[in-house]
Design an enzyme around this catalytic site. Structure first.
Site, PDB file in Angstrom:
ATOM      1  CE  LYS A  23     -70.087  39.164  -5.350  1.00  0.00           C
ATOM      2  NZ  LYS A  23     -70.550  38.209  -6.382  1.00  0.00           N
ATOM      3  CG  ASN A  24     -71.086  41.158  -8.821  1.00  0.00           C
ATOM      4  OD1 ASN A  24     -70.488  40.205  -8.309  1.00  0.00           O
ATOM      5  ND2 ASN A  24     -72.317  41.480  -8.484  1.00  0.00           N
ATOM      6  CB  CYS A 119     -77.008  29.452  -5.419  1.00  0.00           C
ATOM      7  SG  CYS A 119     -77.738  30.884  -6.175  1.00  0.00           S
ATOM      8  NE  ARG A 124     -77.438  33.039  -9.904  1.00  0.00           N
ATOM      9  CZ  ARG A 124     -76.413  33.655  -9.308  1.00  0.00           C
ATOM     10  NH1 ARG A 124     -76.041  33.301  -8.101  1.00  0.00           N
ATOM     11  NH2 ARG A 124     -75.751  34.582  -9.946  1.00  0.00           N
ATOM     12  CG  ASP A 309     -76.614  41.861  -6.555  1.00  0.00           C
ATOM     13  OD1 ASP A 309     -75.769  42.053  -7.452  1.00  0.00           O
ATOM     14  OD2 ASP A 309     -77.315  40.837  -6.489  1.00  0.00           O
ATOM     15  NE  ARG A 401     -69.093  33.185  -2.902  1.00  0.00           N
ATOM     16  CZ  ARG A 401     -70.125  32.979  -3.720  1.00  0.00           C
ATOM     17  NH1 ARG A 401     -71.190  32.328  -3.306  1.00  0.00           N
ATOM     18  NH2 ARG A 401     -70.105  33.439  -4.954  1.00  0.00           N
TER      19      ARG A 401
HETATM   20  C1  EPZ Z   1     -74.584  38.724 -11.967  1.00  0.00           C
HETATM   21  O1  EPZ Z   1     -75.012  37.379 -11.901  1.00  0.00           O
HETATM   22  C2  EPZ Z   1     -74.023  39.046 -10.586  1.00  0.00           C
HETATM   23  N1  EPZ Z   1     -72.890  38.162 -10.295  1.00  0.00           N
HETATM   24  C3  EPZ Z   1     -75.117  38.852  -9.527  1.00  0.00           C
HETATM   25  O2  EPZ Z   1     -74.565  39.229  -8.255  1.00  0.00           O
HETATM   26  C4  EPZ Z   1     -76.284  39.781  -9.858  1.00  0.00           C
HETATM   27  O3  EPZ Z   1     -77.331  39.570  -8.936  1.00  0.00           O
HETATM   28  C5  EPZ Z   1     -76.792  39.489 -11.280  1.00  0.00           C
HETATM   29  O4  EPZ Z   1     -75.705  39.615 -12.226  1.00  0.00           O
HETATM   30  C6  EPZ Z   1     -77.900  40.437 -11.695  1.00  0.00           C
HETATM   31  O5  EPZ Z   1     -77.442  41.756 -11.623  1.00  0.00           O
HETATM   32  C7  EPZ Z   1     -71.692  38.459 -10.840  1.00  0.00           C
HETATM   33  O6  EPZ Z   1     -71.533  39.393 -11.612  1.00  0.00           O
HETATM   34  C8  EPZ Z   1     -70.557  37.542 -10.460  1.00  0.00           C
HETATM   35  P1  EPZ Z   1     -77.839  37.246 -14.749  1.00  0.00           P
HETATM   36  P2  EPZ Z   1     -75.478  36.594 -13.266  1.00  0.00           P
HETATM   37  O7  EPZ Z   1     -77.266  36.356 -15.790  1.00  0.00           O
HETATM   38  O8  EPZ Z   1     -74.627  37.006 -14.392  1.00  0.00           O
HETATM   39  C9  EPZ Z   1     -81.446  34.161 -15.161  1.00  0.00           C
HETATM   40  C10 EPZ Z   1     -74.085  39.040  -5.969  1.00  0.00           C
HETATM   41  O9  EPZ Z   1     -74.723  38.914  -4.910  1.00  0.00           O
HETATM   42  N2  EPZ Z   1     -80.599  33.517 -16.186  1.00  0.00           N
HETATM   43  O10 EPZ Z   1     -78.111  38.676 -15.075  1.00  0.00           O
HETATM   44  O11 EPZ Z   1     -75.586  35.167 -12.937  1.00  0.00           O
HETATM   45  C11 EPZ Z   1     -80.863  33.994 -13.780  1.00  0.00           C
HETATM   46  O12 EPZ Z   1     -81.248  32.753 -13.226  1.00  0.00           O
HETATM   47  C12 EPZ Z   1     -74.501  38.255  -7.204  1.00  0.00           C
HETATM   48  O13 EPZ Z   1     -73.090  39.780  -6.116  1.00  0.00           O
HETATM   49  C13 EPZ Z   1     -81.154  32.518 -16.973  1.00  0.00           C
HETATM   50  O14 EPZ Z   1     -82.308  32.162 -16.827  1.00  0.00           O
HETATM   51  O15 EPZ Z   1     -76.946  37.205 -13.440  1.00  0.00           O
HETATM   52  C14 EPZ Z   1     -81.455  35.167 -13.033  1.00  0.00           C
HETATM   53  O16 EPZ Z   1     -82.757  34.845 -12.622  1.00  0.00           O
HETATM   54  C15 EPZ Z   1     -75.777  37.469  -6.987  1.00  0.00           C
HETATM   55  N3  EPZ Z   1     -80.359  31.926 -17.930  1.00  0.00           N
HETATM   56  C16 EPZ Z   1     -81.510  36.257 -14.100  1.00  0.00           C
HETATM   57  O17 EPZ Z   1     -81.453  35.574 -15.366  1.00  0.00           O
HETATM   58  C17 EPZ Z   1     -79.052  32.318 -18.127  1.00  0.00           C
HETATM   59  O18 EPZ Z   1     -78.379  31.773 -19.024  1.00  0.00           O
HETATM   60  C18 EPZ Z   1     -80.363  37.247 -14.009  1.00  0.00           C
HETATM   61  O19 EPZ Z   1     -79.178  36.543 -14.190  1.00  0.00           O
HETATM   62  C19 EPZ Z   1     -78.518  33.331 -17.301  1.00  0.00           C
HETATM   63  C20 EPZ Z   1     -79.302  33.924 -16.345  1.00  0.00           C
END
Ligand code: EPZ
Length: 438
Positions: A23-24, A119, A124, A309, A401
């Site tokens: 998915k990701n 969420c 996020r 995850d 999803r």
């Molecule tokens: C991706 O989300 C994945 N989603 C998530 O999978 C996964 O948990 C995550 O990466 C971490 O591996 C997809 O790829 C569609 P991040 P993403 O930016 O890109 C904070 C699932 O269940 N952050 O690495 O949103 C954020 O709040 C989903 O498949 C900021 O603070 O993850 C989080 O605490 C859930 N500011 C941390 O960083 C930002 O601008 C990691 O987020 C961006 C992120």
């Protein structure tokens, strides 16, 4: 009428299981096709609600999308993409919608969107995305939760991520492919799904290199070309099957997965006493559950650390293992809500801040529970497989999803799991009860 997931205790899952595309990886690669004026083809695409949602989003921008669900093949023709406004519904439904920002800034020089809904995992935000697009010469206008980003010409810069954010890495990466000069992303995310995106972009003609320790260099080109690309298999789905086998004393074989992208997770399964065979001569992962698994502690981290995850499903395995486990969730500020639901099944868990302390118990007992996110839904289904009696899980949308027919694949391994309308619960439950008596 609400749909629920009905899970009944299912002993010893056994057999071979085939994985869907990740998915990701597929969501971001679908977004990257906006960079190409032409028709691209993606294979091994999971038929999930998120893929449907991303398809609708691409169509709203002017792309033509055709999905052959039976063949798991998706065609995207982004020749005529003129719309740059992302409708509020798309952003609210799926955070990954923000991943069209980089491609639209590179292609059209503008995008209008609402902030992706926070969420249950926490706020996020997208501040890492915004900060770095500003450094690339993008002007951002924000009011309330509407955001407009405009640029006459993206500029190549050395960009340092304060945290290896997957989405921020991917958004900048895609924008940089058509930005004149060499863009550097320092402290980049290197998850397997990011690498799959890079493979797809390179096929389009993008010039992307790596520099140690975690830097991605992108030399912009003037044009990218349509591709045919097969999405990598889903390591998170693989982890879900392994944990379903672990809690039911089962034995399964997953031929398509590359064990090399799951090292820390597999290490933890072995520390529990489970038998994990991989490498030469195995081709994938052969797994046999330990009779009396030992509890292990772990902390989530960006790749190649323990994947956040898989934290919820792994917590279930600790609930049924011998001993104490300390689980620390360091990627999200609020990703331990599933613990409350596991307590309803008889688990012993104490949550404080980022940490859950689990004391293993010998039995869990079915109950009505609520899935709070995609991975919590998978975790509760796994718990239901081990729990005595019936577990009824609401929040089926999360299950749909994140996975392509996970229930059907689990059934093929011997799991008693069904998605049904809540009013037909009684009928199904009594049928299983009768079967037990025969
Ligand atoms: C991706 O989300 C994945 N989603 C998530 O999978 C996964 O948990 C995550 O990466 C971490 O591996 C997809 O790829 C569609 P991040 P993403 O930016 O890109 C904070 C699932 O269940 N952050 O690495 O949103 C954020 O709040 C989903 O498949 C900021 O603070 O993850 C989080 O605490 C859930 N500011 C941390 O960083 C930002 O601008 C990691 O987020 C961006 C992120």
């Amino acid at each position: 009428m609400e749909e629920v997931i009905l899970v009944e205790q299912s002993l010893k899952l056994t057999g071979e299981v085939h994985l869907s595309g990740a998915k990701n990886a597929v969501l971001v690669i679908m977004a990257s096709l906006l960079l190409v004026k032409g028709k691209s083809i993606l294979k091994n695409v999971p038929h999930s609600a998120d893929v449907d949602q991303m398809s609708k989003l691409l169509e709203s921008l002017g792309a033509i999308v055709k999905f052959d669900a039976a063949m798991h093949t998706l065609e995207v023709d982004a020749t005529n993409v003129e719309n740059y406004s992302i409708d509020h519904g798309a952003m609210r439904k799926m955070r990954a919608s923000v991943l069209v920002m980089g491609p639209l800034l590179a292609r059209l020089g503008k995008i209008a969107l609402t902030y992706p809904g926070g969420c249950v995992l926490g706020k996020r935000p997208i501040d890492y995305h915004i900060k770095n697009f500003k450094r690339m010469g993008v002007t951002i206008h924000e009011d309330d939760n509407f955001l407009t980003a405009v640029t006459d010409c993206l500029q190549a810069r050395r960009l340092v991520l304060e945290y290896p954010s997957v989405g921020a890495t991917e958004n900048i990466l895609m924008a940089a492919t058509l930005t004149t000069g060499v863009t550097e992303i320092v402290n980049a995310a290197l998850e397997p799904e990011v690498i799959d995106l890079i493979d797809a972009l390179r096929k389009m003609g993008a010039r992307i290199e790596f520099k140690s320790p975690a830097t991605i260099l992108i030399e912009g080109v003037s044009k990218l070309n349509p591709i045919e690309h097969t999405i990598i298999c889903d390591r998170l789905e693989a982890g879900t099957f392994l944990l379903a086998a672990a809690v039911t004393g089962g034995e399964i074989f997953i031929p398509e997965i590359d064990p090399g992208i799951m090292d820390v997770f597999l290490l933890k399964l072995e520390e529990m006493g489970h038998i994990v065979k991989s490498g030469a001569g195995v081709g994938g992962i052969a797994f046999k559950a330990a009779r009396y698994p030992r509890a292990v502690s772990f902390k989530t981290a960006p790749y190649p650390g323990f994947p956040t995850d898989l934290q919820a499903p792994m917590m279930v395995a600790q609930c049924l293992a011998e001993g104490e486990s300390t689980i620390e969730e360091f990627v999200y500020e609020n990703r331990l809500m599933h613990a409350q639901e596991l307590l309803k099944l008889g688990a012993q868990i104490k949550v404080g801040g980022h940490t859950a302390n689990v004391t293993g118990v010998s039995e869990l007992y079915g109950a009505d529970v609520v899935a709070t996110d995609i991975r919590a839904a998978a975790a509760l289904a796994i718990a239901g497989l081990a729990a005595h009696g019936c577990t009824v899980i609401s929040g089926v949308n999360h299950f749909r999803r994140g996975y392509d027919q996970l229930d059907v694949k689990l059934q093929a391994l011997g799991a008693k799991i069904n998605i049904m309308h809540s009013d037909s619960l009684k009928l199904k439950h009594s049928k299983w009860a009768r079967e037990e008596l025969l």
